[in-house]
Design a protein around this motif. Sequence first.
Motif, PDB file in Angstrom:
ATOM      1  N   TRP A   1     -13.863   1.444   3.186  1.00 31.44           N
ATOM      2  CA  TRP A   1     -14.579   2.294   2.237  1.00 31.44           C
ATOM      3  C   TRP A   1     -15.782   2.983   2.877  1.00 31.44           C
ATOM      4  O   TRP A   1     -16.043   4.161   2.650  1.00 31.44           O
TER       5      TRP A   1
ATOM      6  N   MET B   1       0.893  -1.155   0.000  1.00 27.47           N
ATOM      7  CA  MET B   1       0.000   0.000   0.000  1.00 27.47           C
ATOM      8  C   MET B   1       0.925   1.196   0.000  1.00 27.47           C
ATOM      9  O   MET B   1       1.494   1.539   1.039  1.00 27.47           O
TER      10      MET B   1
ATOM     11  N   TYR C   1     -10.396   2.753  -6.521  1.00 24.79           N
ATOM     12  CA  TYR C   1     -10.156   3.605  -5.357  1.00 24.79           C
ATOM     13  C   TYR C   1     -10.008   2.698  -4.138  1.00 24.79           C
ATOM     14  O   TYR C   1     -10.917   2.552  -3.327  1.00 24.79           O
ATOM     15  N   THR C   2      -8.855   2.053  -4.047  1.00 27.32           N
ATOM     16  CA  THR C   2      -8.652   1.083  -2.985  1.00 27.32           C
ATOM     17  C   THR C   2      -8.608   1.765  -1.619  1.00 27.32           C
ATOM     18  O   THR C   2      -7.881   2.735  -1.439  1.00 27.32           O
TER      19      THR C   2
ATOM     20  N   MET D   1     -12.804  -0.715  -7.425  1.00 28.02           N
ATOM     21  CA  MET D   1     -11.514  -1.224  -7.901  1.00 28.02           C
ATOM     22  C   MET D   1     -10.584  -0.073  -8.280  1.00 28.02           C
ATOM     23  O   MET D   1      -9.375  -0.232  -8.329  1.00 28.02           O
TER      24      MET D   1
ATOM     25  N   ARG E   1     -18.423  -2.752  -1.564  1.00 28.78           N
ATOM     26  CA  ARG E   1     -16.974  -2.811  -1.302  1.00 28.78           C
ATOM     27  C   ARG E   1     -16.276  -1.615  -1.964  1.00 28.78           C
ATOM     28  O   ARG E   1     -16.836  -0.951  -2.834  1.00 28.78           O
TER      29      ARG E   1
END
Lengths: 152, 407
Positions: free
Chosen positions: B70, A17, B65-66, B63, B60
């Motif tokens: 969230w 990350m 905006y990881t 994809m 969730r």
Amino acid sequence: MSEAWDVNWSEGLVLMMGPYEMGLTETSPETEGYWAGVRRGELMIKRCQDCGDHLYPRRIFCPRCAGDNLEWVQARGRGRVYTFSTVYRAPDRSLPVPYTNGIVALEEGVYLFGRLTGKPDEEISIDDPVQVEFASVVEGQPRLPVFRVVAQ
Amino acid sequence: MSADESSLRNAAAIVAIGTHVVGPEQERISSLELQLQACREAMRKAGIDRRQVGAVFTSRAPMSYTAMEWNMRIINELKIVPRLSSEITVHGAGALGTWQYSAMAVANGLVDYALCCSGCMGRRWVDLVKINAAVEADLQFEAPYHPTTPSLYALWAHRYIHEFSVPAEDRAQIAVENRRWAVRHPDAAMRPKGEITVDDVLASPMIASPLRLLDCSSWYNGGFGGAVVITTAERAKEFDRPVYISGFGQCTTHEWITDRMGLWGIEPAVEPNLNTTGAKVAAEQAYRMAGFSPGDVDLAETSAPFTFLNMMMLEDLGFCAKGEGKDFVRGGGVAFDGGLPFNTNGGYLSFGQAPNGMHMAIEALQQLRGEAPGKQVDGARRALVHFHGGPAAAHSVVLLSHEEAIA
């Protein structure tokens, strides 16, 4: 993406990350026996020592009897094509197409995914008998189990 | 299967809709902004303040905006302090699952208002073709063989076609009908391409056998954010054209398709199979809860990204018997003229696949409210919405009713 698959899965893949290690995408010593078998050229599946069921290599306990005395056993490597698909548009345009992947029903009753070979792609069909062998699916990469279509 | 599932019948309603659409030609924004704009509009239309929102359910993380949390990213921006909140993460089915959890929360008096949102600008930020193949495949036991998303779904297709002798022409007909709806919808990706024929589908290049290009959806080259406000049936009477949640169901069978063949002893896999999905179980519960049957449904919206899967869904959602999808389609069952209005914005095949499918759910609401942006279905009173994710792994079904249909 393809170079990432040359990995000892028992140690997992590190998910980043930004600059930080966030954890492992898979921390799975429970599948190490499968990949050790692949390196030896043996197809390994699991077997429940309590009820005798053969199990998918991921299983940690037996869904049939709930026993957790699982052991690795070598599969005979024979089965039939349960279903398949020939890929004409690869995710990575550098991969040569076409190639065919399918789900194989092993004689032991376990279903595995893998590359299907031994026949022109357009002639492969459901119920074709197959035999496992070990080959690189991309040149220069480690060998994986692949299923060769064989005579009846 | 609980005895009192009918207590949830029409117990909650959607009282406001917010959408934010970024078209293919428009400048991209973040997926966070896409969802927040939709939330803002839904709350404004409902006339409620952030302090009145008791529950927030999101799908969730997009994809594109990881984020590990969230849901908290959303409430952090809205400055809502929910007493019940979560990401509903049964793959793409979770986006519609948010409505189900909201219905349970308001119907049981836990909160007065629930806010739900989903949406993604995916294709404008990341290579969804590559990413999605990694999401849909087992990283250890499938991904090393380089499957694509279509080639994983095609494993269902080959079995289904093999077991029920489904001709390519009948599957192609579904793409043709979907396109007819799409050319009438202002936001549909395939609108500019015009109508297509069965021959066009059969002549399009093979992507992953037996799926050709026009058997497949494309990723929506923009973004569709959708948000709704859900409250109790009682409170809904004070709002303009509420849409009632008559019934719902959910069913998840596996994570990866190979492991689906390791499932047995429970519906929809009493025996291991690739011919019946969890949509059947989810729909059966939804119909029981709603107290009506497939024949009472005026329009249906599915999340099926391939022609064959649309046909399987017509079976699993109860519009025809298993194996008879081909006859249903051939007989005009989903014909634009006179058939069941099916994927009335063009569906995944011709509107495009905008993760996680809110364009389909919002379309159903707009139809029931008589404000469809494309072709309006006359007298639409009851709608079915189906979301799914994974290689046909997780399914959500919601049955919706216009207020005139619940008396």
